[in-house]
Design a protein around this motif. Structure first.
Motif, PDB file in Angstrom:
ATOM      1  N   LEU A 271       1.110  -0.981   0.170  1.00  0.00           N
ATOM      2  CA  LEU A 271       0.206   0.311  -0.001  1.00  0.00           C
ATOM      3  C   LEU A 271       0.870   1.252  -0.526  1.00  0.00           C
ATOM      4  CD1 LEU A 271      -2.970  -1.302   2.169  1.00  0.00           C
ATOM      5  CD2 LEU A 271      -2.765  -0.964  -0.276  1.00  0.00           C
ATOM      6  N   GLU A 272       1.885   0.843   0.625  1.00  0.00           N
ATOM      7  CA  GLU A 272       2.842   2.829   0.560  1.00  0.00           C
ATOM      8  C   GLU A 272       3.499   2.245  -0.662  1.00  0.00           C
ATOM      9  OE1 GLU A 272       7.140   3.419   3.336  1.00  0.00           O
ATOM     10  OE2 GLU A 272       5.252   2.549   4.175  1.00  0.00           O
ATOM     11  N   ARG A 273       4.308   1.678  -1.364  1.00  0.00           N
ATOM     12  CA  ARG A 273       4.758   1.087  -2.460  1.00  0.00           C
ATOM     13  C   ARG A 273       5.066   1.229  -3.777  1.00  0.00           C
ATOM     14  NH1 ARG A 273       9.742  -2.142   0.033  1.00  0.00           N
ATOM     15  NH2 ARG A 273      10.750  -1.488   1.482  1.00  0.00           N
ATOM     16  N   ALA A 274       3.211   0.655  -3.790  1.00  0.00           N
ATOM     17  CA  ALA A 274       2.531   0.798  -5.302  1.00  0.00           C
ATOM     18  C   ALA A 274       2.452   2.347  -5.156  1.00  0.00           C
ATOM     19  CB  ALA A 274       1.922  -0.221  -5.054  1.00  0.00           C
ATOM     20  N   PRO A 275       2.205   2.605  -6.839  1.00  0.00           N
ATOM     21  CA  PRO A 275       1.658   3.531  -7.411  1.00  0.00           C
ATOM     22  C   PRO A 275       0.227   3.343  -7.156  1.00  0.00           C
ATOM     23  CG  PRO A 275       3.210   2.826  -9.102  1.00  0.00           C
ATOM     24  CD  PRO A 275       2.974   1.766  -7.495  1.00  0.00           C
ATOM     25  N   GLU A 276      -1.183   4.620  -6.597  1.00  0.00           N
ATOM     26  CA  GLU A 276      -1.947   4.787  -6.067  1.00  0.00           C
ATOM     27  C   GLU A 276      -2.796   4.278  -6.897  1.00  0.00           C
ATOM     28  OE1 GLU A 276      -5.882   4.872  -4.606  1.00  0.00           O
ATOM     29  OE2 GLU A 276      -3.431   5.711  -3.968  1.00  0.00           O
ATOM     30  N   GLU A 277      -2.843   4.492  -8.983  1.00  0.00           N
ATOM     31  CA  GLU A 277      -3.658   3.295 -10.069  1.00  0.00           C
ATOM     32  C   GLU A 277      -3.345   2.288  -9.548  1.00  0.00           C
ATOM     33  OE1 GLU A 277       0.252   4.973 -11.567  1.00  0.00           O
ATOM     34  OE2 GLU A 277      -1.177   5.815  -9.981  1.00  0.00           O
ATOM     35  N   ILE A 278      -2.605   1.591  -9.272  1.00  0.00           N
ATOM     36  CA  ILE A 278      -2.141   0.658  -9.147  1.00  0.00           C
ATOM     37  C   ILE A 278      -2.862  -0.544  -7.882  1.00  0.00           C
ATOM     38  CG2 ILE A 278      -0.703  -1.733  -8.333  1.00  0.00           C
ATOM     39  CD1 ILE A 278      -0.260  -0.753 -11.043  1.00  0.00           C
ATOM     40  N   VAL A 279      -3.027   0.151  -7.060  1.00  0.00           N
ATOM     41  CA  VAL A 279      -3.345  -0.267  -6.228  1.00  0.00           C
ATOM     42  C   VAL A 279      -4.482  -0.268  -6.088  1.00  0.00           C
ATOM     43  CG1 VAL A 279      -4.228   0.561  -2.862  1.00  0.00           C
ATOM     44  CG2 VAL A 279      -1.877   0.759  -3.863  1.00  0.00           C
ATOM     45  N   GLN A 280      -5.528   0.638  -6.234  1.00  0.00           N
ATOM     46  CA  GLN A 280      -7.217   1.516  -6.626  1.00  0.00           C
ATOM     47  C   GLN A 280      -7.191   0.089  -7.552  1.00  0.00           C
ATOM     48  OE1 GLN A 280      -9.327   3.007  -5.679  1.00  0.00           O
ATOM     49  NE2 GLN A 280     -10.559   2.190  -7.127  1.00  0.00           N
ATOM     50  N   LYS A 281      -7.007  -0.229  -8.665  1.00  0.00           N
ATOM     51  CA  LYS A 281      -6.927  -1.664  -9.333  1.00  0.00           C
ATOM     52  C   LYS A 281      -7.266  -2.779  -8.622  1.00  0.00           C
ATOM     53  CE  LYS A 281      -7.371  -3.593 -13.457  1.00  0.00           C
ATOM     54  NZ  LYS A 281      -8.476  -3.608 -14.409  1.00  0.00           N
ATOM     55  N   GLU A 282      -5.898  -2.928  -7.823  1.00  0.00           N
ATOM     56  CA  GLU A 282      -6.675  -4.132  -7.012  1.00  0.00           C
ATOM     57  C   GLU A 282      -7.641  -4.221  -6.238  1.00  0.00           C
ATOM     58  OE1 GLU A 282      -5.223  -7.030  -6.771  1.00  0.00           O
ATOM     59  OE2 GLU A 282      -3.211  -6.271  -8.586  1.00  0.00           O
ATOM     60  N   ARG A 283      -7.594  -3.005  -5.466  1.00  0.00           N
ATOM     61  CA  ARG A 283      -8.923  -2.930  -4.819  1.00  0.00           C
ATOM     62  C   ARG A 283     -10.269  -3.132  -6.146  1.00  0.00           C
ATOM     63  NH1 ARG A 283      -7.525   2.623  -2.039  1.00  0.00           N
ATOM     64  NH2 ARG A 283      -6.133   1.953  -0.364  1.00  0.00           N
ATOM     65  N   GLU A 284     -10.266  -2.997  -6.887  1.00  0.00           N
ATOM     66  CA  GLU A 284     -11.811  -3.357  -8.164  1.00  0.00           C
ATOM     67  C   GLU A 284     -11.362  -4.614  -8.092  1.00  0.00           C
ATOM     68  OE1 GLU A 284     -10.824  -0.773 -11.671  1.00  0.00           O
ATOM     69  OE2 GLU A 284     -11.232   1.321 -10.428  1.00  0.00           O
ATOM     70  N   ILE A 285     -10.310  -5.424  -8.440  1.00  0.00           N
ATOM     71  CA  ILE A 285     -10.805  -6.482  -8.727  1.00  0.00           C
ATOM     72  C   ILE A 285     -10.822  -7.000  -7.558  1.00  0.00           C
ATOM     73  CG2 ILE A 285      -8.791  -8.248  -8.545  1.00  0.00           C
ATOM     74  CD1 ILE A 285      -6.945  -7.190 -10.316  1.00  0.00           C
ATOM     75  N   PHE A 286     -10.991  -6.915  -6.063  1.00  0.00           N
ATOM     76  CA  PHE A 286     -11.354  -7.133  -4.959  1.00  0.00           C
ATOM     77  C   PHE A 286     -12.571  -7.239  -4.798  1.00  0.00           C
ATOM     78  CE2 PHE A 286     -12.665  -7.486  -0.554  1.00  0.00           C
ATOM     79  CZ  PHE A 286     -12.120  -8.377  -0.231  1.00  0.00           C
ATOM     80  N   GLU A 287     -13.097  -5.753  -5.138  1.00  0.00           N
ATOM     81  CA  GLU A 287     -15.008  -5.985  -5.328  1.00  0.00           C
ATOM     82  C   GLU A 287     -15.459  -6.979  -6.134  1.00  0.00           C
ATOM     83  OE1 GLU A 287     -15.127  -2.096  -5.424  1.00  0.00           O
ATOM     84  OE2 GLU A 287     -14.869  -0.949  -4.523  1.00  0.00           O
TER      85      GLU A 287
END
Length: 307
Positions: A271-287
């Motif tokens: 969460l700290e090192r990954a770019p925000e768009e990558i983190v957001q993409k993972e959240r969308e995958i989770f949902e």
């Protein structure tokens, strides 16, 4: 629609007492949309206005009304064809007026194509409007809000959507004809369903349906909507045991992907090192994965009721 206006006479007006239930429904939806768009423009909420126009045009007008009146348009009743085209054109003209402040070029182009067939709006200063800009913005006509007909068609739409949902549960191809059983709660709903039999058969891709008195069919998956229970008998359509096992295996596969995604999102370093768009993409995958599992679990619950 425009390509089928060759024999249409826009000077022939349809009296209100000749309008069908579906005509009155779409006119009600139109006037509700006019009011919503007008209120949105007045409040400078242009996004809401655009959304209301889009929903009306594509969902209510194209997906439901045009589909519901195709039997009339392709039928042998000249008066019925004229009436239906009159409503189709009336609604389209008003929809183009609503759209014009947001999409002036395409709405003007479509209006000019209508004029080729003698379909014109009235100019504010009298005569025919050569451009949409010369016509007045639509106003809600309260005399063309037909609440009973509106509610009747809304119930039929819910029935069709409910049947489509049941078809999707067991993976039926959209063109595969099946039969269902409908169990209305009231005599009023029963009469309305019978009066709209053709609408339901056509839009739900059914070979037929039975309106039951009280007995619920065995080995059927069910969908409950306000006022009506819908049953799709599955005997002979699927092997419940095999379908249950297939879905359980699919849930197992998706659950592993979900677990991997969940671990990523629970990792502070990621969460700290990954770019925000990558983190957001993972959240969308989770949902999305969570949603898929929920849908499959709902299917398993329905299948367990008949297993």
């Amino acid at each position: 629609l425009i390509m089928n206006l060759g024999d249409y006479d826009d000077s022939v007006k349809t009296p209100d007492d000749e309008l069908s239930t579906y005509d009155k429904w779409i006119l009600t939806k139109l006037n509700e949309t006019v009011k919503e768009v007008d209120d949105s423009f007045a409040g400078y909420e242009f996004d809401k206005a655009a959304s209301a126009i889009y929903k009306f045009f594509w969902s209510e007008y194209c997906d439901w009304y045009i589909e519901s009146v195709k039997p009339v348009l392709y039928g042998d009743d000249p008066r019925g064809k004229q009436r239906t085209k009159s409503v189709l054109v009336r609604v389209l003209k008003t929809a183009l007026q609503l759209l014009h402040p947001i999409a002036p070029f395409i709405s003007e182009e479509l209006y000019q194509r209508l004029r080729v067939f003698g379909v014109e709006l009235s100019a504010t200063e009298g005569g025919a409007a050569e451009s949409i800009m010369q016509s007045a913005f639509p106003e809600c006509n309260d005399t063309q809000i037909y609440r009973d007909e509106h509610d009747e068609v809304e119930l039929m739409k819910e029935i069709v959507v409910g049947i489509r949902n049941l078809r999707a549960v067991i993976g039926l191809h959209p063109s595969e004809k099946v039969s269902v059983v409908l169990l209305p709660e009231s005599d009023r709903a029963r009469k309305q369903i019978e009066a709209n039999r053709g609408f339901i058969l056509s839009l739900a891709a059914l070979s037929g349906f039975e309106i039951a008195e009280k007995d619920k069919p065995k080995k059927a998956i069910a969908q409950v909507i306000p006022g009506v229970e819908i049953f799709l008998p599955v005997e002979g359509l699927i092997d419940v045991g095999k379908e249950t096992e297939r879905i359980k295996k699919e849930i197992g596969k998706i659950s592993k992907d979900l677990e991997r995604t969940e671990k990523k999102l629970a990792n502070p370093e990621f969460l700290e090192r990954a770019p925000e768009e990558i983190v957001q993409k993972e959240r969308e995958i989770f949902e999305e994965l969570s949603f898929q599992i929920k849908k499959m679990e709902d299917v398993l619950n329905k299948l367990s009721e008949i297993g």
